[in-house]
Scaffold this active site. Structure first.
Site, PDB file in Angstrom:
ATOM      1  N   GLU A   1      -3.989   3.015   6.709  1.00  0.00           N
ATOM      2  CA  GLU A   1      -3.793   2.858   5.266  1.00  0.00           C
ATOM      3  C   GLU A   1      -4.418   4.072   4.579  1.00  0.00           C
ATOM      4  OE1 GLU A   1      -5.333  -0.801   3.159  1.00  0.00           O
ATOM      5  OE2 GLU A   1      -6.152   0.764   1.893  1.00  0.00           O
TER       6      GLU A   1
ATOM      7  N   ARG B   1       0.833  -1.215   0.000  1.00  0.00           N
ATOM      8  CA  ARG B   1       0.000   0.000   0.000  1.00  0.00           C
ATOM      9  C   ARG B   1       0.864   1.261   0.000  1.00  0.00           C
ATOM     10  NH1 ARG B   1      -2.751  -3.789  -0.385  1.00  0.00           N
ATOM     11  NH2 ARG B   1      -4.854  -4.136   0.421  1.00  0.00           N
TER      12      ARG B   1
ATOM     13  N   SER C   1     -10.380  -0.991   4.124  1.00  0.00           N
ATOM     14  CA  SER C   1      -9.463  -1.170   5.262  1.00  0.00           C
ATOM     15  C   SER C   1      -8.962   0.190   5.712  1.00  0.00           C
ATOM     16  CB  SER C   1      -8.243  -2.000   4.860  1.00  0.00           C
ATOM     17  OG  SER C   1      -8.611  -3.264   4.409  1.00  0.00           O
TER      18      SER C   1
HETATM   19  N1  EPU Z   1      -9.912 -11.152  10.867  1.00  0.00           N
HETATM   20  C1  EPU Z   1     -10.494 -11.284  12.110  1.00  0.00           C
HETATM   21  N2  EPU Z   1     -11.402 -10.343  12.499  1.00  0.00           N
HETATM   22  C2  EPU Z   1     -11.770  -9.324  11.698  1.00  0.00           C
HETATM   23  C3  EPU Z   1     -11.163  -9.188  10.429  1.00  0.00           C
HETATM   24  C4  EPU Z   1     -10.227 -10.130  10.033  1.00  0.00           C
HETATM   25  O1  EPU Z   1     -10.215 -12.200  12.856  1.00  0.00           O
HETATM   26  O2  EPU Z   1     -12.612  -8.528  12.112  1.00  0.00           O
HETATM   27  C5  EPU Z   1      -8.958 -12.187  10.424  1.00  0.00           C
HETATM   28  C6  EPU Z   1      -9.598 -13.061   9.350  1.00  0.00           C
HETATM   29  O3  EPU Z   1     -10.276 -14.147   9.921  1.00  0.00           O
HETATM   30  C7  EPU Z   1      -8.418 -13.523   8.550  1.00  0.00           C
HETATM   31  C8  EPU Z   1      -7.425 -12.393   8.695  1.00  0.00           C
HETATM   32  O4  EPU Z   1      -7.848 -11.588   9.786  1.00  0.00           O
HETATM   33  O5  EPU Z   1      -7.866 -14.672   9.112  1.00  0.00           O
HETATM   34  C9  EPU Z   1      -7.306 -11.547   7.453  1.00  0.00           C
HETATM   35  O6  EPU Z   1      -8.588 -11.011   7.121  1.00  0.00           O
HETATM   36  P1  EPU Z   1      -9.052 -10.745   5.611  1.00  0.00           P
HETATM   37  O7  EPU Z   1      -8.785 -11.935   4.762  1.00  0.00           O
HETATM   38  O8  EPU Z   1     -10.438 -10.193   5.658  1.00  0.00           O
HETATM   39  O9  EPU Z   1      -8.037  -9.672   5.066  1.00  0.00           O
HETATM   40  P2  EPU Z   1      -7.447  -8.370   5.739  1.00  0.00           P
HETATM   41  O10 EPU Z   1      -6.028  -8.638   6.080  1.00  0.00           O
HETATM   42  O11 EPU Z   1      -8.327  -7.899   6.830  1.00  0.00           O
HETATM   43  C10 EPU Z   1      -6.497  -7.438   3.479  1.00  0.00           C
HETATM   44  C11 EPU Z   1      -6.547  -6.150   2.712  1.00  0.00           C
HETATM   45  C12 EPU Z   1      -7.875  -6.007   1.998  1.00  0.00           C
HETATM   46  C13 EPU Z   1      -8.046  -7.190   1.059  1.00  0.00           C
HETATM   47  C14 EPU Z   1      -7.956  -8.498   1.888  1.00  0.00           C
HETATM   48  C15 EPU Z   1      -8.002  -9.740   1.017  1.00  0.00           C
HETATM   49  C16 EPU Z   1      -5.110  -4.628   3.925  1.00  0.00           C
HETATM   50  C17 EPU Z   1      -5.018  -3.455   4.824  1.00  0.00           C
HETATM   51  N3  EPU Z   1      -6.337  -5.036   3.617  1.00  0.00           N
HETATM   52  O12 EPU Z   1      -7.492  -7.352   4.501  1.00  0.00           O
HETATM   53  O13 EPU Z   1      -7.815  -4.851   1.214  1.00  0.00           O
HETATM   54  O14 EPU Z   1      -9.287  -7.130   0.386  1.00  0.00           O
HETATM   55  O15 EPU Z   1      -6.716  -8.524   2.603  1.00  0.00           O
HETATM   56  O16 EPU Z   1      -6.784  -9.908   0.351  1.00  0.00           O
HETATM   57  O17 EPU Z   1      -4.078  -5.147   3.505  1.00  0.00           O
HETATM   58  C18 EPU Z   1      -8.290  -2.516   1.387  1.00  0.00           C
HETATM   59  O18 EPU Z   1      -7.096  -2.326   1.328  1.00  0.00           O
HETATM   60  O19 EPU Z   1      -9.132  -1.561   1.499  1.00  0.00           O
HETATM   61  C19 EPU Z   1      -8.771  -3.871   1.377  1.00  0.00           C
HETATM   62  C20 EPU Z   1     -10.046  -4.151   1.538  1.00  0.00           C
END
Ligand code: EPU
Length: 337
Positions: free
Chosen positions: A332, A164, A237
């Site tokens: 972010e 990012r 995010s």
């Molecule tokens: N998780 C939790 N609780 C929550 C949210 C997440 O326990 O409330 C856990 C999930 O169970 C999972 C892990 O955290 O094991 C990761 O969650 P998720 O797959 O939803 O992805 P993220 O890391 O929260 C990132 C990106 C997203 C992108 C997703 C999928 C960043 C800051 N965000 O989110 O990007 O869609 O991965 O690849 O890197 C964005 O940048 O706006 C965005 C949506």
């Protein structure tokens, strides 16, 4: 080009914050920009370049010029049997571009479907999802130097893309992106590395997805966890997933055996959403802002919030996560003002 004074930014940011811009210059053709800079319209004032406004929180009114890039166009620059090199103007809507590419059988961007962004912002932020980042396909970014009006083309390496992150995030005051050029494949090479994708495809009864089926699945998956901007304001995010050293990770894993983390370089990337949930913030509302109940990484507008509401909530979350895990979350989102 359209120049307006005292413009409400409400229609121009996905969080739905009603801040005012002292001046807004809407650029519909990149060719207008050199005249704007040459004519001194951006001299001696604060300048903020606005794309789709999907990753911006206006903390107060903006006492300067907001340059709103609204230039459109998609042009094929080159193609051979295997690849196509295609340029998109900065003001194009990212998701429209992804579907345009899929319609033309140009592949690679499937996993980045349904990310609210403009083309310019996609390069600034190096948007990413499900194992793919915009940088994997960007060959060149064309930009204008705000000080001189000179055009400069940045190769992929010169963009210094990171998680990012890019050179434009740090020199945003110096450059205005006017177009981004991508190289895409004419043969599908689907990235199905994320477990969540496989689970969702299996749930949808799809074993060997076409690129369009994959894109549709990813769009559904995204919207199952994120609020649609037209329904509730957010910037997706709000925080980045922090990267910690291996020893810090080991220490946290001892204390929190369920810690969600992934190897990243020499260290580990921690799931900030998981940490925010564990610190008790998921689904909580504080006045006009809150933490989205389905994904704790997302802060939401609960009705008429301003940027200070968002900043206060973000700071409270940062403090609690730091107390519990010893990790300081970084936004972010770009906070302006
Ligand atoms: N998780 C939790 N609780 C929550 C949210 C997440 O326990 O409330 C856990 C999930 O169970 C999972 C892990 O955290 O094991 C990761 O969650 P998720 O797959 O939803 O992805 P993220 O890391 O929260 C990132 C990106 C997203 C992108 C997703 C999928 C960043 C800051 N965000 O989110 O990007 O869609 O991965 O690849 O890197 C964005 O940048 O706006 C965005 C949506």
């Amino acid at each position: 080009m359209i120049i307006q004074k005292n413009v409400s930014l409400l229609p121009f940011n996905s969080f739905g914050i009603n801040a005012l811009a002292e001046e807004m210059i809407t650029v519909e053709h990149a060719s207008e920009l050199q005249g704007i800079i040459g004519g001194g319209l951006l001299s001696d004032k604060m300048v903020f370049v606005l794309g789709g406004g999907n990753n911006v929180v206006f903390v107060g009114n903006f006492d300067g010029a907001v340059v709103h890039m609204a230039n459109k166009g998609i042009t094929v620059l080159d193609e051979d049997a295997d690849t196509v090199t295609v340029r998109a103007e900065a003001g194009e809507v990212w998701d429209d571009f992804v579907w345009y590419c899929l319609e033309h059988q140009w592949f690679g961007l499937e996993n980045l479907v349904a990310i609210p962004s403009s083309i310019g912002a996609a390069a600034v932020q190096n948007i990413g999802a499900y194992g793919v980042e915009a940088k994997d396909f960007i060959v060149e970014v064309e930009a204008l130097d705000i000080a001189t009006g000179n055009k400069r083309c940045f190769s992929n390496a010169e963009c210094s893309f990171g998680y990012r992150d890019s050179v434009f995030k740090h020199s945003a005051k110096h450059f205005i992106i006017i177009s981004v050029t991508f190289r895409l494949s004419k043969t599908p090479k689907l990235n199905l590395s994320y477990l969540a994708i496989n689970q969702y495809l299996a749930y949808s009864g799809i074993t060997d997805p076409t690129p369009k089926q994959l894109a549709k699945c990813i769009a559904d998956l995204r919207w199952s966890k994120l609020p649609k901007p037209e329904v509730q304001g957010s910037v997706g995010s709000f925080f980045k997933n922090p990267v910690v050293t291996a020893s810090h990770y080991e220490e946290l894993k001892e204390r929190f055996p369920n810690l969600v983390a992934y190897p990243a370089g020499d260290g580990y990337k921690l799931a900030a959403g998981w940490m925010i949930e564990k610190s008790g913030w998921k689904g909580r509302t504080v006045g006009r802002v809150g933490v989205y109940p389905k994904q704790a990484l997302v802060l939401v507008n609960c009705g008429g919030c301003d940027g200070n509401d968002v900043a206060r909530l973000a700071n409270a979350i940062i403090a609690d996560v730091e107390t519990m895990f010893g990790v300081r979350l970084q936004p972010e989102a770009i906070l302006v003002g």
